[in-house]
Design an enzyme around this catalytic site. Structure first.
Site, short mmCIF file in Angstrom:
data_model
loop_
_atom_site.label_atom_id
_atom_site.label_comp_id
_atom_site.label_asym_id
_atom_site.label_seq_id
_atom_site.Cartn_x
_atom_site.Cartn_y
_atom_site.Cartn_z
N SER A 161 0.87 -1.17 0.00
CA SER A 161 0.00 0.00 0.00
C SER A 161 0.91 1.23 0.00
O SER A 161 2.09 1.11 0.33
CB SER A 161 -0.93 0.01 1.21
OG SER A 161 -0.19 -0.13 2.41
N GLU A 209 1.38 5.43 0.89
CA GLU A 209 0.91 6.67 1.53
C GLU A 209 1.37 7.89 0.74
O GLU A 209 2.51 7.95 0.28
CB GLU A 209 1.44 6.73 2.96
CG GLU A 209 0.96 7.95 3.72
CD GLU A 209 1.32 7.87 5.19
OE1 GLU A 209 0.99 6.87 5.84
OE2 GLU A 209 1.93 8.84 5.67
N ASP A 258 -0.37 15.60 16.06
CA ASP A 258 0.51 16.30 17.01
C ASP A 258 0.28 17.80 16.89
O ASP A 258 0.18 18.32 15.78
CB ASP A 258 1.99 16.05 16.68
CG ASP A 258 2.39 14.63 17.01
OD1 ASP A 258 2.05 14.17 18.11
OD2 ASP A 258 3.04 14.00 16.16
N PHE A 275 12.94 13.30 10.04
CA PHE A 275 11.82 12.40 10.35
C PHE A 275 12.08 11.56 11.60
O PHE A 275 11.22 11.37 12.42
CB PHE A 275 11.55 11.44 9.18
CG PHE A 275 10.96 12.08 7.96
CD1 PHE A 275 10.38 13.34 8.00
CD2 PHE A 275 10.98 11.40 6.74
CE1 PHE A 275 9.83 13.93 6.87
CE2 PHE A 275 10.43 11.98 5.60
CZ PHE A 275 9.87 13.24 5.66
N HIS A 282 3.39 -1.09 3.93
CA HIS A 282 2.88 0.26 3.67
C HIS A 282 4.08 1.18 3.39
O HIS A 282 4.94 1.35 4.25
CB HIS A 282 2.13 0.72 4.93
CG HIS A 282 1.48 2.05 4.82
ND1 HIS A 282 0.27 2.25 4.19
CD2 HIS A 282 1.86 3.27 5.28
CE1 HIS A 282 -0.07 3.52 4.27
NE2 HIS A 282 0.88 4.16 4.91
P1 FAD Z 1 -2.62 8.01 20.16
O1 FAD Z 1 -3.00 6.62 19.86
O2 FAD Z 1 -3.61 8.87 20.86
O3 FAD Z 1 -1.27 7.94 21.02
C1 FAD Z 1 -0.52 9.12 21.31
C2 FAD Z 1 0.21 8.93 22.65
O4 FAD Z 1 -0.74 8.88 23.71
C3 FAD Z 1 0.99 7.63 22.76
O5 FAD Z 1 2.12 7.87 23.55
C4 FAD Z 1 0.04 6.68 23.48
O6 FAD Z 1 0.72 5.66 24.21
C5 FAD Z 1 -0.72 7.63 24.39
N1 FAD Z 1 -2.13 7.24 24.57
C6 FAD Z 1 -2.96 6.73 23.64
N2 FAD Z 1 -4.20 6.52 24.14
C7 FAD Z 1 -4.15 6.95 25.42
C8 FAD Z 1 -5.12 7.03 26.47
N3 FAD Z 1 -6.38 6.63 26.26
N4 FAD Z 1 -4.73 7.52 27.67
C9 FAD Z 1 -3.45 7.93 27.87
N5 FAD Z 1 -2.48 7.88 26.91
C10 FAD Z 1 -2.82 7.40 25.71
N6 FAD Z 1 0.07 12.67 11.74
C11 FAD Z 1 -0.62 13.61 11.08
O7 FAD Z 1 -0.66 14.76 11.52
N7 FAD Z 1 -1.32 13.33 9.94
C12 FAD Z 1 -1.35 12.08 9.41
O8 FAD Z 1 -2.00 11.86 8.38
C13 FAD Z 1 -0.61 11.05 10.07
N8 FAD Z 1 -0.60 9.79 9.59
C14 FAD Z 1 0.07 8.81 10.28
C15 FAD Z 1 0.04 7.49 9.80
C16 FAD Z 1 0.72 6.47 10.47
C17 FAD Z 1 0.63 5.06 9.94
C18 FAD Z 1 1.48 6.79 11.64
C19 FAD Z 1 2.25 5.71 12.34
C20 FAD Z 1 1.52 8.09 12.12
C21 FAD Z 1 0.82 9.11 11.46
N9 FAD Z 1 0.79 10.43 11.93
C22 FAD Z 1 0.09 11.40 11.26
C23 FAD Z 1 1.54 10.79 13.16
C24 FAD Z 1 0.63 10.71 14.42
O9 FAD Z 1 -0.37 11.67 14.36
C25 FAD Z 1 1.54 10.93 15.63
O10 FAD Z 1 2.41 9.85 15.79
C26 FAD Z 1 0.81 11.26 16.95
O11 FAD Z 1 1.79 11.70 17.89
C27 FAD Z 1 0.11 10.08 17.60
O12 FAD Z 1 -0.99 9.69 16.92
P2 FAD Z 1 -1.78 8.36 17.40
O13 FAD Z 1 -2.97 8.27 16.56
O14 FAD Z 1 -0.87 7.21 17.46
O15 FAD Z 1 -2.18 8.80 18.88
#
Ligand code: FAD
Length: 290
Positions: A15, A17, A109, A219, A269
């Site tokens: 896939s 991105e 973020d 990165f 991916h």
């Molecule tokens: P979460 O799952 O919320 O996790 C973030 C942090 O909080 C982690 O340390 C986790 O352990 C902690 N956490 C999670 N849930 C809880 C909870 N319920 N209580 C307490 N702590 C918790 N960024 C962009 O801006 N745009 C994009 O399109 C984008 N695409 C991405 C695609 C992939 C495949 C990946 C791997 C990353 C991507 N990112 C993107 C980056 C991503 O937004 C960042 O890594 C961000 O810091 C975390 O997102 P997350 O969804 O993993 O967050």
């Protein structure tokens, strides 16, 4: 459609991105790259979404244009850190109405220069809350979430991070896509720990074909992934030769992909950075799905 439907009968698929370019001229260039990438029959193309919602329309427009111009399924990323529930609903309903039901659900973020940003009161703090919301209101969506082989930067420990990943899967995620990594041992270790927790959904390793040294330094610093010294040294040795740097990137990613495929990953991916050349070369060096 579900992410899992894209890998039927154990068929390995790549896939790819993409990110939404800002200028209209770059969009045409991206479409040309995407047309070339169709040669590897990707399981899906995914399009990133700016953390603060800044690319909302750009992402949506690219997603819809790709849907029109290719036969490949399209997934939209969505980040919740700066959106309230109405904004989330509006975006999802717009893409659903155009036949897009694959979404990569993320927290996003807050950029360094906006650290005083206050998330919307009725928004979500974490991706698991977003997944719950999406699954409750739009059960027809298929959802991918992010996983971190080397731990998310903010997580207190790998165990905490895995617990949080489990929350996302229990909320309804169908597939995990990983952060980029350069050492497969980190991925295999991660998969083992994820499986030990009873998480069964497919895990798609995220591979970055290195294009240039400075970019990878940036990165890896941003996402906390290791930049192995031997790879770094090889890139330093050819840092004035853009083609040679890309060749090193292709070689490294090819050896990563060969081993991942040999260990029977569901799919891989690619973080393509909107460039087809390296992805096409790596696919040709490994497998070209029928
Ligand atoms: P979460 O799952 O919320 O996790 C973030 C942090 O909080 C982690 O340390 C986790 O352990 C902690 N956490 C999670 N849930 C809880 C909870 N319920 N209580 C307490 N702590 C918790 N960024 C962009 O801006 N745009 C994009 O399109 C984008 N695409 C991405 C695609 C992939 C495949 C990946 C791997 C990353 C991507 N990112 C993107 C980056 C991503 O937004 C960042 O890594 C961000 O810091 C975390 O997102 P997350 O969804 O993993 O967050």
């Amino acid at each position: 459609m579900k992410f899992s439907d894209l890998y039927q009968n154990g068929q390995f698929r790549y896939s790819v991105e993409l990110f939404p370019p800002k200028s209209p001229g770059s969009v045409d260039a991206l479409i040309q790259e995407v047309k070339r990438l169709c040669a590897i029959h990707p399981a899906y193309f995914s399009v990133t979404y700016g953390a603060m919602g800044s690319t909302r329309d750009l992402t949506k427009n690219i997603v819809l244009r790709l849907k029109k111009e290719t036969k490949v399924p399209i997934a939209s990323h969505f980040t919740c850190i700066a959106s309230n529930r109405d904004q989330i609903k509006r975006y999802v309903e717009e893409i659903l109405s155009q036949g897009i039901d694959l979404i990569v659900a993320l927290r996003g973020d807050v950029p360094q220069d906006l650290k005083n940003h206050v998330p919307p009161q009725d928004g979500f703090r974490h991706a698991n809350e977003l997944v719950t919301f999406l699954k409750t209101h739009y059960p027809q969506l298929s959802i991918a979430v992010a996983g971190y082989p080397e731990k998310h930067l903010e997580a207190a420990s790998p165990e905490e991070d895995l617990k949080n990943l489990q929350r996302k899967v229990e909320a309804g995620a169908d597939v995990i896509i990983t952060q980029l990594f350069f050492d497969n041992a980190d991925f295999f270790n991660f998969v083992q720990q994820v499986r030990e927790r009873g998480i069964k959904v497919p895990i798609l390793p995220g591979i970055l074909p290195v294009q240039n040294l400075k970019q990878v330094e940036k990165f890896t610093q941003m996402c906390g992934a290791k930049f192995p010294k031997p790879l770094q040294q090889r890139l330093i040795n050819c840092q004035n030769d853009a083609d040679q740097m890309k060749a090193v990137g292709v070689e490294h990613a090819t050896s990563q992909c060969r081993e991942l495929i040999a260990k029977q990953v569901t799919g891989i991916h690619f973080y393509s950075l909107n460039k087809a050349d390296s992805v096409l070369k790596i696919a040709a060096n490994t497998v070209l799905p029928a």
